[in-house]
Design an enzyme around this catalytic site. Structure first.
Site, PDB file in Angstrom:
ATOM      1  N   ASP A  25      -2.023 -46.494 -14.418  1.00  0.00           N
ATOM      2  CA  ASP A  25      -3.198 -45.775 -14.923  1.00  0.00           C
ATOM      3  C   ASP A  25      -3.488 -46.368 -16.300  1.00  0.00           C
ATOM      4  O   ASP A  25      -2.786 -46.078 -17.262  1.00  0.00           O
ATOM      5  CB  ASP A  25      -2.881 -44.279 -15.002  1.00  0.00           C
ATOM      6  N   LYS A  86     -10.579 -50.025 -23.425  1.00  0.00           N
ATOM      7  CA  LYS A  86     -11.182 -49.601 -22.159  1.00  0.00           C
ATOM      8  C   LYS A  86     -12.672 -49.284 -22.310  1.00  0.00           C
ATOM      9  O   LYS A  86     -13.447 -49.420 -21.363  1.00  0.00           O
ATOM     10  CB  LYS A  86     -10.445 -48.380 -21.624  1.00  0.00           C
ATOM     11  N   GLU A 185     -10.095 -43.866 -10.277  1.00  0.00           N
ATOM     12  CA  GLU A 185      -9.205 -42.819 -10.801  1.00  0.00           C
ATOM     13  C   GLU A 185      -9.308 -41.519 -10.008  1.00  0.00           C
ATOM     14  O   GLU A 185      -8.275 -40.949  -9.633  1.00  0.00           O
ATOM     15  CB  GLU A 185      -9.502 -42.581 -12.288  1.00  0.00           C
ATOM     16  N   ASP A 207     -11.883 -34.518 -14.642  1.00  0.00           N
ATOM     17  CA  ASP A 207     -10.958 -35.285 -15.494  1.00  0.00           C
ATOM     18  C   ASP A 207     -11.362 -35.154 -16.960  1.00  0.00           C
ATOM     19  O   ASP A 207     -12.313 -35.796 -17.421  1.00  0.00           O
ATOM     20  CB  ASP A 207     -10.977 -36.761 -15.044  1.00  0.00           C
TER      21      ASP A 207
HETATM   22  P1  ADP Z   1      -7.029 -40.158 -21.456  1.00  0.00           P
HETATM   23  O1  ADP Z   1      -7.319 -39.961 -20.017  1.00  0.00           O
HETATM   24  O2  ADP Z   1      -8.251 -40.157 -22.304  1.00  0.00           O
HETATM   25  O3  ADP Z   1      -6.142 -41.317 -21.714  1.00  0.00           O
HETATM   26  P2  ADP Z   1      -5.103 -37.929 -21.404  1.00  0.00           P
HETATM   27  O4  ADP Z   1      -5.377 -37.523 -20.017  1.00  0.00           O
HETATM   28  O5  ADP Z   1      -3.783 -38.501 -21.728  1.00  0.00           O
HETATM   29  O6  ADP Z   1      -6.262 -38.839 -21.991  1.00  0.00           O
HETATM   30  O7  ADP Z   1      -5.334 -36.623 -22.311  1.00  0.00           O
HETATM   31  C1  ADP Z   1      -5.086 -36.588 -23.681  1.00  0.00           C
HETATM   32  C2  ADP Z   1      -5.590 -35.253 -24.209  1.00  0.00           C
HETATM   33  O8  ADP Z   1      -4.881 -34.189 -23.567  1.00  0.00           O
HETATM   34  C3  ADP Z   1      -5.388 -35.075 -25.698  1.00  0.00           C
HETATM   35  O9  ADP Z   1      -6.573 -34.585 -26.285  1.00  0.00           O
HETATM   36  C4  ADP Z   1      -4.297 -34.004 -25.772  1.00  0.00           C
HETATM   37  O10 ADP Z   1      -4.395 -33.202 -26.933  1.00  0.00           O
HETATM   38  C5  ADP Z   1      -4.581 -33.191 -24.545  1.00  0.00           C
HETATM   39  N1  ADP Z   1      -3.427 -32.383 -24.150  1.00  0.00           N
HETATM   40  C6  ADP Z   1      -2.185 -32.819 -23.833  1.00  0.00           C
HETATM   41  N2  ADP Z   1      -1.388 -31.787 -23.574  1.00  0.00           N
HETATM   42  C7  ADP Z   1      -2.117 -30.654 -23.749  1.00  0.00           C
HETATM   43  C8  ADP Z   1      -1.852 -29.246 -23.645  1.00  0.00           C
HETATM   44  N3  ADP Z   1      -0.649 -28.796 -23.332  1.00  0.00           N
HETATM   45  N4  ADP Z   1      -2.868 -28.397 -23.881  1.00  0.00           N
HETATM   46  C9  ADP Z   1      -4.087 -28.854 -24.215  1.00  0.00           C
HETATM   47  N5  ADP Z   1      -4.397 -30.144 -24.347  1.00  0.00           N
HETATM   48  C10 ADP Z   1      -3.434 -31.047 -24.108  1.00  0.00           C
HETATM   49 MG    MG Z   2      -7.111 -40.409 -18.065  1.00  0.00          MG
END
Ligand code: ADP
Ligand code: MG
Length: 623
Positions: A25, A86, A185, A207
């Site tokens: 991913d 990205k 995705e 997402d």
């Molecule tokens: P991306 O797809 O953009 O790479 P992610 O899917 O890894 O991002 O998501 C990252 C986001 O998820 C961040 O804003 C982070 O603060 C949020 N996040 C992670 N854990 C939690 C949680 N327990 N509660 C709320 N938000 C969360």
């Molecule tokens: Mg993501």
């Protein structure tokens, strides 16, 4: 003596031949790698036990740093620390400019179509930055799995265009990886939940990540996922919720907007932590550094946070509504809603999404990992470790598939861009009286003539019962399975004799060759039309010649005097000459002439009541 073991049909025969594969991913904020181990898809942690790799690459004089350490340096060394590859990959310089000054990097001023970022260790393209991330993840997988990867599946947003997809593939190639396939995705998330094995229907994939929001409406149709619509907001994500909490704290603690940079940055981190705490707890305690070395203590409860979050969540729901409208379906037609991205951990988001779709969303799989897990499942199947029927069916035929008909023409049975698997059948017939075999020549390409297409296979159908030309009915069926394998079967319908062949149309064909073939078909469209017309006229003319010669042989002596026969033979000769030439109109004209000259003969044959000679024949044959 021990009994020898035989594998179940479709199962891999040799368990020790398990090939290593991984799903990646490649995220905007974080990236992950996962693999199927002992039948279970799992994300793979680094040596410190961390599963997420921040998608950040820092270029230094001494080398490249990827991940956590690079992210730490983003604030102190913004110019050399690339965190948005990205958002940039596969996009032209003009697009990047429209992304505005939001990106802190120094772009190299140049005319080239690919943007390059200036760093201390040289200029780099977004594709090269992504390659660094892929390299680290692939290395992690090889270390963990203990061997070389036979290939990977990399996920991309459903809305990625060809250039963005190609650039992602190029990044993988640069990292020395074999890409089995890119996977959307949302499709990967659906696969992780096993929706591809469930009933046909529409699914919504929601997402919400760190900085982006994507909603995808997918339709599963006989094992094929189609993207019905996509939507979202490329500037809405978890960061905005952090920002909302930070602003609330500033208000409570009396911190001004223009406070010290360091204070504000720390505040953002505290806000993010509070947000994440509130996903599990009702209250988050706050202990905030304020300007002038003081501290502010307080707390934020879930209700307060929900009030701050609601306007942001409302935006995501509006995007869902638009995506449904684009797909022309209503919320209650959606079978499952899959939650993806760290921000869907927020209970309020789950609640509002559930309300909108009228059903509880799927949240059992870690929303950070679900995309990587789906990719790993696909990679495992594509590596050949699973029965074929688990292969996800999302590909299309890149080029048309067809067979050779009389005159060197190609009849296309499956047009290019058809979603696979697919089966198409068409009936064909014999050209000559008494023909008992048929040569089936399978071709690929967009051009009209056999010589300009790619020959895939030849086989023969034998045992056709002898009949007059055109009476036999041969059904030819083209089937392309999920793996892109083509099976062609020919069946004579009265007796049921069959023959078949299986080939891999994509074998040895590169993307460049495919686009070259497409290009050629556009360039030669006019010429091809002329050639097709000529070939068709020839086939038609030859059919008239064949039929007339057969008639003359069977009853010409009996029904025609020498004087009557002469003009018929002259006309036949002229038609043959026209067929040998290159003028389609002349062939048609001579064929018509034969018909005219033969009118009395055809009539005489009809009247003479020689039924057997006419059986299966048709007066139009002389047209
Ligand atoms: P991306 O797809 O953009 O790479 P992610 O899917 O890894 O991002 O998501 C990252 C986001 O998820 C961040 O804003 C982070 O603060 C949020 N996040 C992670 N854990 C939690 C949680 N327990 N509660 C709320 N938000 C969360
Ligand atoms: Mg993501």
């Amino acid at each position: 003596m021990a009994l020898l073991q035989i594998a179940e049909p479709g199962q891999a025969a040799a368990p020790h031949e398990h090939r290593l594969a991984a799903g990646i991913d490649l995220g905007t904020t974080n990236s992950l790698v996962a693999a199927v181990r002992s039948g279970q898809a799992k994300t793979l942690p680094d040596a410190q036990g961390r599963h997420l790799l921040p998608s950040v690459v820092r270029y230094t004089q001494d080398g490249v740093i990827v991940g956590h350490e690079a992210r730490e340096a983003a604030a102190s060394d913004p110019l050399n620390t690339i965190a948005s590859a990205k958002r940039l990959i596969g996009r032209p310089v003009s697009d990047i400019k429209s992304l505005g000054g939001s990106l802190p990097y120094e772009f190299v001023d140049q005319d080239s179509s690919v943007p390059r970022i200036r760093t201390v260790s040289g200029d780099v393209s977004p594709m090269e930055v992504s390659a660094e991330i892929l390299r680290v993840l692939a290395h992690r997988a090889e270390e963990t799995l203990g061997g070389e990867l036979s290939g990977v599946v990399i996920t991309v947003p459903a809305y990625f265009d060809d250039a963005q997809r190609q650039a992602t593939k190029d990044a993988a190639r640069l990292a020395g990886l074999n890409v089995f396939r890119l996977l959307n995705e949302p499709t990967a998330a659906a696969v992780a939940y096993g929706l591809d094995r469930g009933a046909d229907g529409v699914h919504a994939i929601f997402d919400l990540g760190g900085g982006t929001f994507d909603i995808s409406i997918l339709r599963l149709n006989r094992g094929v996922f189609e993207v019905m619509s996509t939507g979202g907001d490329s500037a809405l994500g978890g960061d905005d919720f952090d920002q909302a909490i930070a602003e609330w704290i500033m208000d409570q603690a009396g911190i001004a907007d223009d406070a010290d940079h360091k204070v504000l940055r720390q505040l953002m981190q505290d806000a993010r932590r509070a947000k994440e705490v509130l996903s599990d707890a009702e209250v988050a305690e706050l202990d905030i550094a304020i300007p002038g070395d003081g501290r502010w203590q307080g707390s934020i409860d879930r209700e307060t946070f929900n009030r701050l979050a609601d306007p942001l969540i409302r935006k995501t729901i509006s995007a869902c509504r638009r995506a449904l409208r684009d797909a022309d379906i209503s919320a209650d037609e959606v079978r499952e809603v899959v939650m993806v991205g760290g921000s869907t951990r927020m209970p309020r988001v789950r609640e509002k999404v559930g309300d909108f779709f009228g059903r509880a969303p799927l949240v059992d799989i870690d929303p950070d990992k679900v995309v990587a897990l789906g990719a790993a499942i696909q990679a495992d199947v594509l590596a050949g470790n699973k029965p074929d029927d688990e292969i996800l069916l999302l590909d299309v035929t890149p080029l048309s598939l067809g067979l050779e008909t009389m005159g060197g023409l190609v009849e296309k049975l499956i047009p290019r861009n058809t979603t696979i698997p697919v089966a198409r059948a068409q009936e064909f017939t014999t050209f000559k009286d008494g023909q008992t075999a048929m040569a089936i020549h399978v071709l690929q390409g967009e051009r009209e003539m056999v010589e300009h297409c790619r020959s895939l296979a030849r086989f023969e159908l034998r045992g056709i019962p002898p009949m007059v030309a055109g009476a036999a009915r041969i059904r030819v069926t083209f089937r392309v399975d999920a793996d892109g394998l083509l099976n062609v079967e020919a069946e004579e319908l009265s007796q049921g004799v069959r023959a078949q062949v299986t080939v891999k149309p994509s074998y040895g064909l590169t993307d460049e060759e495919i686009s070259g073939m497409l290009q050629a078909s556009y360039e030669h469209a006019e010429q091809d039309m002329q050639e097709r017309k000529l070939a068709e006229a020839r086939v038609e003319g030859m059919r008239v010649v064949e039929a007339l010669q057969a008639a003359l042989a069977s009853d010409g002596d009996r029904l025609l005097s020498n004087d009557e026969r002469k003009p018929i033979e002259t006309a036949l000769e002229q038609l043959n000459q026209a067929i040998a030439g290159n003028d389609a109109d002349a062939i048609e004209e001579q064929a018509k002439n034969v018909e005219k000259v033969c009118e009395f003969y055809v009539e005489r044959r009809m009247n003479s009541g020689i039924q057997e000679a006419m059986a299966g024949h048709n007066i139009n044959e002389f047209e």
